[in-house]
Design an enzyme around this catalytic site. Structure first.
Site, PDB file in Angstrom:
ATOM      1  N   ASN A  37       1.086  -1.022   0.005  1.00  0.00           N
ATOM      2  CA  ASN A  37      -0.003   0.034  -0.080  1.00  0.00           C
ATOM      3  C   ASN A  37       0.850   1.123   0.056  1.00  0.00           C
ATOM      4  OD1 ASN A  37       0.617   0.856   2.910  1.00  0.00           O
ATOM      5  ND2 ASN A  37      -0.436  -1.178   3.359  1.00  0.00           N
ATOM      6  N   ASP A  40      -4.240  -6.616   5.129  1.00  0.00           N
ATOM      7  CA  ASP A  40      -5.416  -7.341   5.624  1.00  0.00           C
ATOM      8  C   ASP A  40      -5.350  -8.763   5.217  1.00  0.00           C
ATOM      9  OD1 ASP A  40      -6.417  -5.312   7.611  1.00  0.00           O
ATOM     10  OD2 ASP A  40      -7.292  -4.536   6.028  1.00  0.00           O
ATOM     11  N   LYS A  72       8.615 -16.798 -11.015  1.00  0.00           N
ATOM     12  CA  LYS A  72       7.949 -15.755 -11.496  1.00  0.00           C
ATOM     13  C   LYS A  72       6.940 -16.162 -12.449  1.00  0.00           C
ATOM     14  CE  LYS A  72       8.499 -11.754 -14.470  1.00  0.00           C
ATOM     15  NZ  LYS A  72       9.183 -11.264 -15.704  1.00  0.00           N
ATOM     16  N   PRO A 112      -2.628 -11.933  10.354  1.00  0.00           N
ATOM     17  CA  PRO A 112      -3.048 -11.690  11.523  1.00  0.00           C
ATOM     18  C   PRO A 112      -3.219 -10.429  11.821  1.00  0.00           C
ATOM     19  CG  PRO A 112      -0.426 -12.266  11.326  1.00  0.00           C
ATOM     20  CD  PRO A 112      -1.292 -12.447   9.931  1.00  0.00           C
ATOM     21  N   ASP A 113      -4.291 -10.094  12.421  1.00  0.00           N
ATOM     22  CA  ASP A 113      -4.733  -8.661  12.907  1.00  0.00           C
ATOM     23  C   ASP A 113      -3.752  -8.226  14.422  1.00  0.00           C
ATOM     24  OD1 ASP A 113      -5.775  -6.307  14.335  1.00  0.00           O
ATOM     25  OD2 ASP A 113      -7.544  -6.535  13.104  1.00  0.00           O
ATOM     26  N   ILE A 114      -2.513  -7.761  14.170  1.00  0.00           N
ATOM     27  CA  ILE A 114      -1.550  -7.533  15.240  1.00  0.00           C
ATOM     28  C   ILE A 114      -2.482  -6.766  16.331  1.00  0.00           C
ATOM     29  CG2 ILE A 114       0.705  -6.535  15.581  1.00  0.00           C
ATOM     30  CD1 ILE A 114       1.245  -7.064  12.562  1.00  0.00           C
ATOM     31  N   PHE A 120      -4.455   3.089  15.014  1.00  0.00           N
ATOM     32  CA  PHE A 120      -4.724   4.019  13.938  1.00  0.00           C
ATOM     33  C   PHE A 120      -5.863   3.543  12.734  1.00  0.00           C
ATOM     34  CE2 PHE A 120      -1.734   7.744  13.535  1.00  0.00           C
ATOM     35  CZ  PHE A 120      -1.040   7.498  14.464  1.00  0.00           C
ATOM     36  N   LYS A 155     -14.293   1.147  15.217  1.00  0.00           N
ATOM     37  CA  LYS A 155     -12.809   0.537  15.168  1.00  0.00           C
ATOM     38  C   LYS A 155     -12.495   0.195  16.481  1.00  0.00           C
ATOM     39  CE  LYS A 155     -10.966   0.273  10.873  1.00  0.00           C
ATOM     40  NZ  LYS A 155     -10.296   0.431   9.678  1.00  0.00           N
ATOM     41  N   LYS A 185     -11.747  -3.489  17.774  1.00  0.00           N
ATOM     42  CA  LYS A 185     -10.218  -4.005  18.146  1.00  0.00           C
ATOM     43  C   LYS A 185     -10.038  -4.067  19.639  1.00  0.00           C
ATOM     44  CE  LYS A 185      -8.610  -3.273  13.558  1.00  0.00           C
ATOM     45  NZ  LYS A 185      -7.283  -3.898  12.823  1.00  0.00           N
TER      46      LYS A 185
HETATM   47  O1  PMT Z   1       2.868   6.164   6.506  1.00  0.00           O
HETATM   48  P1  PMT Z   1       2.461   7.402   6.003  1.00  0.00           P
HETATM   49  O2  PMT Z   1       2.529   7.508   4.529  1.00  0.00           O
HETATM   50  O3  PMT Z   1       2.766   8.400   7.044  1.00  0.00           O
HETATM   51  O4  PMT Z   1       0.674   7.267   6.374  1.00  0.00           O
HETATM   52  C1  PMT Z   1       0.244   7.401   7.456  1.00  0.00           C
HETATM   53  C2  PMT Z   1      -1.068   6.196   7.677  1.00  0.00           C
HETATM   54  C3  PMT Z   1      -2.078   6.779   7.087  1.00  0.00           C
HETATM   55  C4  PMT Z   1      -0.405   4.856   7.207  1.00  0.00           C
HETATM   56  C5  PMT Z   1      -1.106   6.373   9.097  1.00  0.00           C
HETATM   57  O5  PMT Z   1      -1.627   7.385   9.748  1.00  0.00           O
HETATM   58  C6  PMT Z   1      -2.550   5.230   9.398  1.00  0.00           C
HETATM   59  O6  PMT Z   1      -3.516   5.392   9.317  1.00  0.00           O
HETATM   60  N1  PMT Z   1      -1.942   3.824   9.717  1.00  0.00           N
HETATM   61  C7  PMT Z   1      -3.064   2.888   9.929  1.00  0.00           C
HETATM   62  C8  PMT Z   1      -3.338   2.183   8.682  1.00  0.00           C
HETATM   63  C9  PMT Z   1      -4.286   1.042   8.740  1.00  0.00           C
HETATM   64  O7  PMT Z   1      -3.880   0.002   8.369  1.00  0.00           O
HETATM   65  O8  PMT Z   1      -5.613   1.246   9.089  1.00  0.00           O
HETATM   66  P2  PMT Z   1      -6.568   0.273   9.157  1.00  0.00           P
HETATM   67  O9  PMT Z   1      -7.769   0.942   9.362  1.00  0.00           O
HETATM   68  O10 PMT Z   1      -6.565  -0.678   7.926  1.00  0.00           O
HETATM   69  O11 PMT Z   1      -6.180  -0.665  10.595  1.00  0.00           O
HETATM   70  C10 PMT Z   1      -6.562  -0.320  11.733  1.00  0.00           C
HETATM   71  C11 PMT Z   1      -5.630  -0.703  12.596  1.00  0.00           C
HETATM   72  O12 PMT Z   1      -5.146  -1.890  12.681  1.00  0.00           O
HETATM   73  C12 PMT Z   1      -4.244   0.135  12.312  1.00  0.00           C
HETATM   74  O13 PMT Z   1      -3.618   0.567  13.651  1.00  0.00           O
HETATM   75  C13 PMT Z   1      -3.443  -0.917  11.898  1.00  0.00           C
HETATM   76  O14 PMT Z   1      -1.923  -0.848  12.187  1.00  0.00           O
HETATM   77  C14 PMT Z   1      -3.938  -2.275  12.630  1.00  0.00           C
HETATM   78  N2  PMT Z   1      -3.857  -3.444  11.909  1.00  0.00           N
HETATM   79  C15 PMT Z   1      -4.538  -3.722  10.778  1.00  0.00           C
HETATM   80  C16 PMT Z   1      -4.452  -4.785  10.099  1.00  0.00           C
HETATM   81  C17 PMT Z   1      -3.689  -6.041  10.588  1.00  0.00           C
HETATM   82  N3  PMT Z   1      -3.545  -7.171  10.029  1.00  0.00           N
HETATM   83  N4  PMT Z   1      -3.107  -5.607  11.819  1.00  0.00           N
HETATM   84  C18 PMT Z   1      -3.101  -4.868  12.375  1.00  0.00           C
HETATM   85  O15 PMT Z   1      -2.137  -4.375  13.477  1.00  0.00           O
END
Ligand code: PMT
Length: 416
Positions: free
Chosen positions: A210, A279, A289, A305-307, A323, A337, A341
């Site tokens: 991403n 995700d 390849k 895994p959702d860390i 975040f 969210k 979570k």
């Molecule tokens: O890196 P930059 O270019 O500065 O951009 C910043 C950002 C937009 C990436 C950052 O501010 C941000 O929003 N990070 C979280 C992005 C994200 O994955 O959001 P989400 O809504 O999909 O996930 C929710 C939360 O679950 C996040 O804290 C994420 O780290 C966590 N997560 C998600 C999926 C997963 N498999 N494991 C996780 O821990």
């Protein structure tokens, strides 16, 4: 918690019988969380071996000004810049005289001249030498220049005399150094933060990823360190420098990021998930390849895994901050969210078309149980400091049951 966490203390040891006490001093400084480097005068090595202080500080001890074997990047100028404070203990009459004269005739005096860090000296000598007008004069000159003198203490001396001239005891020396640092909001807190994107391999040359640049997460890591936390950053692939005083573990895949977090979970107080973790990942990684054949192809994906959720659901969870990257309805998604979570706090940002990802500034809606705060658009480092201030307030409330008292994040300019 101590103001010495992650502080860099250069301990100078000069020649005198009290040099043996520098071993305890180094041990106590490290126990208080400081990183310690030791520089000895050649005379000091006759009283205590560099090997002892090397073992206790965990780093090679420097004696010579021109040392071919010095660690890379740790020449005398680097060492002078590296230090947050220089403590010379014991400081002999000769060393005080050389410092007062501004001499740079060995490594220790050169460092004392080259550093911009606060200089503290703990004199130790025979009481007649301490009382001598030459020493009084040297001490007065050093004090006038802003050098902090600690002691000497009074009492029985190794030479059999009684009076002022004993080295102040190591615990008091440590307290004096600690007193030079401002208390940070998160002193002594062990923080783990994820940042950047993950890469989920499709085949040896392709991956799903991403737009995360890591800028937001790295800024939060830096702000946590500024606030006194000891910070470990688990970073996906980004083109950023690791912030000062932050340990970095580099990973690529979500599974690796999850593993790095799990391995440290038992030893952290605070977890911040700023990474944009994939995700889903390809169900299989092709060993070779993939060839261009059919007009259409489907790529089966499986969940990663959702860390964050895993950390929040662990047996003894740290204070968890997530975040949320959302394209619409920020507040509703942020609240949902956070509940989904099970995290203590959630910082939601709007993403897409020049927002959130990659850009240098951002805005955050931060929600927690019973409250929320809007942090308006600002450069990511500034925003991160504001976020860390909110985190620290809520962290304290939860951990100590005390209302948050804004102190310092190490950034006096930013008062928002
Ligand atoms: O890196 P930059 O270019 O500065 O951009 C910043 C950002 C937009 C990436 C950052 O501010 C941000 O929003 N990070 C979280 C992005 C994200 O994955 O959001 P989400 O809504 O999909 O996930 C929710 C939360 O679950 C996040 O804290 C994420 O780290 C966590 N997560 C998600 C999926 C997963 N498999 N494991 C996780 O821990």
């Amino acid at each position: 918690m101590t103001t010495l966490t992650a502080k860099r203390i250069l301990v100078g040891v000069s020649g005198g019988i009290a040099a043996y006490k520098s071993a305890e001093l180094v041990r106590l400084l490290r126990a208080a969380g400081a990183e310690v480097r030791v520089v000895m005068t050649p005379a000091a090595t006759r009283f205590i071996t560099p090997l002892t202080l090397q073992a206790l500080s965990g780093h090679p001890v420097r004696v010579e000004l021109f040392d071919a074997g010095a660690e890379a990047g740790m020449d005398h100028i680097h060492l002078a810049r590296w230090a947050d404070a220089v403590l010379v203990a014991p400081a002999s009459a000769d060393l005080l005289a050389r410092l007062a004269a501004g001499r740079a005739d060995d490594l220790l005096t050169t460092l004392c001249l080259a550093t911009r860090a606060p200089l503290l000296v703990a004199p130790a000598m025979n009481s007649a030498m301490w009382a001598h007008p030459a020493t009084r004069d040297n001490v007065a000159r050093l004090a006038a220049r802003g050098v902090t003198l600690i002691g000497p203490a009074e009492g029985e001396q190794a030479c059999g005399e009684t009076g002022p001239g004993r080295l102040v005891e190591p615990p008091q020396l440590v307290a004096a150094v600690a007193g030079r640092f401002r208390a940070g909001l998160l002193d002594g807190v062990r923080a783990l933060i994820t940042a950047g994107p993950t890469r989920e391999p499709v085949d040896p040359v392709r991956f799903l990823t991403n737009r995360s640049s890591g800028k937001m997460g790295y800024a939060v890591a830096a702000a946590l360190a500024e606030a006194g936390a000891s910070v470990t950053l688990v970073s996906g692939p980004v083109a950023l420098e690791v912030p000062d005083r932050v340990r970095c573990i580099r990973v690529e895949r979500a599974a690796e990021m999850a593993e790095a977090v799990r391995a440290r979970l038992a030893e952290i107080d605070l977890f911040v998930a700023a990474a944009a973790v994939a995700d889903y990942r390809p169900a299989e990684t092709a060993p070779h390849k993939l060839k261009k054949r059919a007009e259409r192809m489907a790529l089966p994906l499986v969940r990663t895994p959702d860390i964050l959720a895993e950390v929040a659901a662990s047996t003894r969870p740290p204070f968890t901050v997530g975040f949320a990257a959302e394209t619409e309805d920020l507040e509703r998604h942020a609240r949902a969210k956070r509940m989904l979570k099970g995290v203590d706090m959630l910082a939601a940002n709007r993403v897409g078309a020049g927002e959130g990802f990659e850009v240098d500034d951002n805005a955050l809606l931060v929600v927690w149980e019973g409250g929320q705060a809007w942090l308006p658009r600002a450069p990511k480092p500034q925003l991160a400091r504001r976020l860390v201030r909110l985190i620290a307030e809520r962290y304290r409330e939860r951990r100590e049951g005390a209302p948050g008292t804004p102190a310092s994040t190490g950034d006096e300019k930013d008062t928002a």
